[in-house]
Design a protein around this motif. Structure first.
Motif, PDB file in Angstrom:
ATOM      1  N   GLN A  36       0.831  -1.203   0.000  1.00  0.00           N
ATOM      2  CA  GLN A  36       0.000   0.000   0.000  1.00  0.00           C
ATOM      3  C   GLN A  36       0.869   1.258   0.000  1.00  0.00           C
ATOM      4  O   GLN A  36       0.580   2.232  -0.713  1.00  0.00           O
ATOM      5  CB  GLN A  36      -0.927   0.017   1.229  1.00  0.00           C
ATOM      6  CG  GLN A  36      -2.081  -0.960   1.164  1.00  0.00           C
ATOM      7  CD  GLN A  36      -1.651  -2.392   1.511  1.00  0.00           C
ATOM      8  OE1 GLN A  36      -0.538  -2.613   2.012  1.00  0.00           O
ATOM      9  NE2 GLN A  36      -2.522  -3.358   1.253  1.00  0.00           N
ATOM     10  N   GLU A  37       1.936   1.240   0.790  1.00  0.00           N
ATOM     11  CA  GLU A  37       2.829   2.399   0.834  1.00  0.00           C
ATOM     12  C   GLU A  37       3.577   2.553  -0.485  1.00  0.00           C
ATOM     13  O   GLU A  37       3.770   3.664  -0.980  1.00  0.00           O
ATOM     14  CB  GLU A  37       3.819   2.236   1.993  1.00  0.00           C
ATOM     15  CG  GLU A  37       3.171   2.341   3.365  1.00  0.00           C
ATOM     16  CD  GLU A  37       4.096   1.882   4.480  1.00  0.00           C
ATOM     17  OE1 GLU A  37       4.019   2.472   5.576  1.00  0.00           O
ATOM     18  OE2 GLU A  37       4.895   0.942   4.258  1.00  0.00           O
ATOM     19  N   LEU A  38       3.984   1.424  -1.055  1.00  0.00           N
ATOM     20  CA  LEU A  38       4.673   1.469  -2.349  1.00  0.00           C
ATOM     21  C   LEU A  38       3.719   1.953  -3.446  1.00  0.00           C
ATOM     22  O   LEU A  38       4.129   2.635  -4.381  1.00  0.00           O
ATOM     23  CB  LEU A  38       5.210   0.074  -2.683  1.00  0.00           C
ATOM     24  CG  LEU A  38       6.324  -0.035  -3.734  1.00  0.00           C
ATOM     25  CD1 LEU A  38       7.482   0.899  -3.406  1.00  0.00           C
ATOM     26  CD2 LEU A  38       6.810  -1.476  -3.838  1.00  0.00           C
ATOM     27  N   THR A  45      -1.461   0.333  -8.322  1.00  0.00           N
ATOM     28  CA  THR A  45      -2.251  -0.181  -7.211  1.00  0.00           C
ATOM     29  C   THR A  45      -1.457  -1.222  -6.439  1.00  0.00           C
ATOM     30  O   THR A  45      -0.543  -1.869  -6.976  1.00  0.00           O
ATOM     31  CB  THR A  45      -3.557  -0.823  -7.704  1.00  0.00           C
ATOM     32  OG1 THR A  45      -3.242  -2.012  -8.444  1.00  0.00           O
ATOM     33  CG2 THR A  45      -4.360   0.143  -8.570  1.00  0.00           C
ATOM     34  N   ALA A  46      -1.820  -1.387  -5.157  1.00  0.00           N
ATOM     35  CA  ALA A  46      -1.138  -2.381  -4.325  1.00  0.00           C
ATOM     36  C   ALA A  46      -1.303  -3.771  -4.909  1.00  0.00           C
ATOM     37  O   ALA A  46      -0.373  -4.589  -4.898  1.00  0.00           O
ATOM     38  CB  ALA A  46      -1.683  -2.319  -2.898  1.00  0.00           C
ATOM     39  N   SER A  47      -2.495  -4.058  -5.438  1.00  0.00           N
ATOM     40  CA  SER A  47      -2.758  -5.352  -6.053  1.00  0.00           C
ATOM     41  C   SER A  47      -1.862  -5.578  -7.265  1.00  0.00           C
ATOM     42  O   SER A  47      -1.310  -6.666  -7.463  1.00  0.00           O
ATOM     43  CB  SER A  47      -4.229  -5.449  -6.456  1.00  0.00           C
ATOM     44  OG  SER A  47      -4.478  -6.632  -7.175  1.00  0.00           O
ATOM     45  N   ASP A  52       2.726  -8.093  -9.961  1.00  0.00           N
ATOM     46  CA  ASP A  52       3.974  -7.936 -10.714  1.00  0.00           C
ATOM     47  C   ASP A  52       5.105  -8.709 -10.051  1.00  0.00           C
ATOM     48  O   ASP A  52       5.845  -9.455 -10.708  1.00  0.00           O
ATOM     49  CB  ASP A  52       4.358  -6.458 -10.803  1.00  0.00           C
ATOM     50  CG  ASP A  52       3.464  -5.661 -11.745  1.00  0.00           C
ATOM     51  OD1 ASP A  52       2.655  -6.281 -12.463  1.00  0.00           O
ATOM     52  OD2 ASP A  52       3.573  -4.422 -11.749  1.00  0.00           O
ATOM     53  N   LEU A  53       5.258  -8.527  -8.748  1.00  0.00           N
ATOM     54  CA  LEU A  53       6.369  -9.156  -8.039  1.00  0.00           C
ATOM     55  C   LEU A  53       6.192 -10.667  -7.931  1.00  0.00           C
ATOM     56  O   LEU A  53       7.181 -11.414  -7.923  1.00  0.00           O
ATOM     57  CB  LEU A  53       6.515  -8.530  -6.645  1.00  0.00           C
ATOM     58  CG  LEU A  53       6.867  -7.030  -6.637  1.00  0.00           C
ATOM     59  CD1 LEU A  53       6.946  -6.507  -5.209  1.00  0.00           C
ATOM     60  CD2 LEU A  53       8.175  -6.774  -7.373  1.00  0.00           C
ATOM     61  N   ASN A  54       4.940 -11.120  -7.893  1.00  0.00           N
ATOM     62  CA  ASN A  54       4.686 -12.566  -7.814  1.00  0.00           C
ATOM     63  C   ASN A  54       5.131 -13.303  -9.080  1.00  0.00           C
ATOM     64  O   ASN A  54       5.306 -14.520  -9.056  1.00  0.00           O
ATOM     65  CB  ASN A  54       3.203 -12.836  -7.544  1.00  0.00           C
ATOM     66  CG  ASN A  54       2.820 -12.606  -6.100  1.00  0.00           C
ATOM     67  OD1 ASN A  54       3.691 -12.586  -5.218  1.00  0.00           O
ATOM     68  ND2 ASN A  54       1.540 -12.405  -5.836  1.00  0.00           N
ATOM     69  N   ASN A  55       5.307 -12.576 -10.172  1.00  0.00           N
ATOM     70  CA  ASN A  55       5.829 -13.194 -11.396  1.00  0.00           C
ATOM     71  C   ASN A  55       7.239 -13.737 -11.196  1.00  0.00           C
ATOM     72  O   ASN A  55       7.681 -14.607 -11.936  1.00  0.00           O
ATOM     73  CB  ASN A  55       5.853 -12.178 -12.537  1.00  0.00           C
ATOM     74  CG  ASN A  55       4.501 -11.954 -13.173  1.00  0.00           C
ATOM     75  OD1 ASN A  55       4.000 -12.799 -13.898  1.00  0.00           O
ATOM     76  ND2 ASN A  55       3.900 -10.817 -12.896  1.00  0.00           N
ATOM     77  N   PHE A  56       7.927 -13.216 -10.192  1.00  0.00           N
ATOM     78  CA  PHE A  56       9.325 -13.575  -9.985  1.00  0.00           C
ATOM     79  C   PHE A  56       9.557 -14.277  -8.649  1.00  0.00           C
ATOM     80  O   PHE A  56      10.694 -14.446  -8.221  1.00  0.00           O
ATOM     81  CB  PHE A  56      10.193 -12.314 -10.062  1.00  0.00           C
ATOM     82  CG  PHE A  56      10.034 -11.569 -11.351  1.00  0.00           C
ATOM     83  CD1 PHE A  56      10.753 -11.938 -12.478  1.00  0.00           C
ATOM     84  CD2 PHE A  56       9.132 -10.518 -11.457  1.00  0.00           C
ATOM     85  CE1 PHE A  56      10.593 -11.263 -13.675  1.00  0.00           C
ATOM     86  CE2 PHE A  56       8.973  -9.837 -12.647  1.00  0.00           C
ATOM     87  CZ  PHE A  56       9.699 -10.214 -13.760  1.00  0.00           C
TER      88      PHE A  56
END
Length: 215
Positions: A36-38, A45-47, A52-56
């Motif tokens: 949320q902060e990022l 969006t936080a989602s 995006d990060l879950n791809n890696f």
């Protein structure tokens, strides 16, 4: 890396922005951040950030968020910034010199070894201790110095000739600033930075603000 081949180009183009903001957080001494902060920092969006990060792989922990240093390091590896790339610039005019003068590239691992130009008035000069050489030496220099990235800052008329030299010499990737669509082998990776097109896009949105939808 096989996993990266399945990641959309849209996701990949967001990674440098995450990396930049995480670097800013590190310099401020911030060790932890939530999605949320990022989200507030990046505009995504936080989602979307989590997807995006879950791809890696999994980087965050529920209730804790992300370890800033760890995520920054991992994104650096994903982006290939944990190594050094020998780089040359073809075109030592104002734009080429500006690129060579930007210290941030070398700090990120892109080591500019030399500039090349056909203008005899420029040959022999140095930009931040980087020598401007005769473009006739370009192909030989690339082969002898294990150069992987070639930057093109020449006029449009010379861009394809330079790209052909890069291709023959074993260059793996081209960063193209010339307003030209290059014809290269399928194995060659080309990243175009067409300054006029970007400026024209800005002009469009200034005159059609209602059409401006942020990704």
């Amino acid at each position: 890396m096989e996993r990266e081949n399945r990641v959309s180009i849209t996701v990949i183009r967001r990674l440098p922005k995450y990396y930049r903001y995480l670097g800013d957080l590190l310099r401020k001494g911030i060790n932890r951040i939530s999605s949320q902060e990022l989200s507030k920092m990046t505009g995504f969006t936080a989602s979307q950030i989590r997807q995006d990060l879950n791809n890696f792989g999994g980087f965050g922990q529920q209730g804790y968020g992300y370890n800033v240093e760890e995520l920054h390091d991992q994104l650096g590896k994903i982006l290939g910034l944990d190594r050094v790339y020998n780089t040359v610039i073809a075109g030592a005019g104002n734009l080429g010199q500006a690129v060579a003068n930007y210290k941030g590239f070398q700090d990120a691992g892109f080591k500019i070894l030399a500039l090349f130009d056909k203008n005899p008035k420029l040959i022999g000069l140095k930009i931040r201790d980087i020598e401007i050489r005769d473009v006739d030496e370009l192909e030989k220099y690339i082969k002898e110095n294990n150069v992987e990235i070639g930057i093109i800052t020449t006029p449009k008329e010379s861009a394809q000739d330079v790209a052909d030299i890069y291709s023959r010499s074993g260059i793996k990737g081209i960063w193209n600033f010339a307003p030209a669509d290059l014809r290269v082998d399928d194995e060659m990776i080309v990243e175009n930075v067409h300054l006029n097109e970007s400026l024209f896009t800005l002009s469009y949105f200034l005159n059609n603000k209602s059409d401006y939808i942020r990704d």
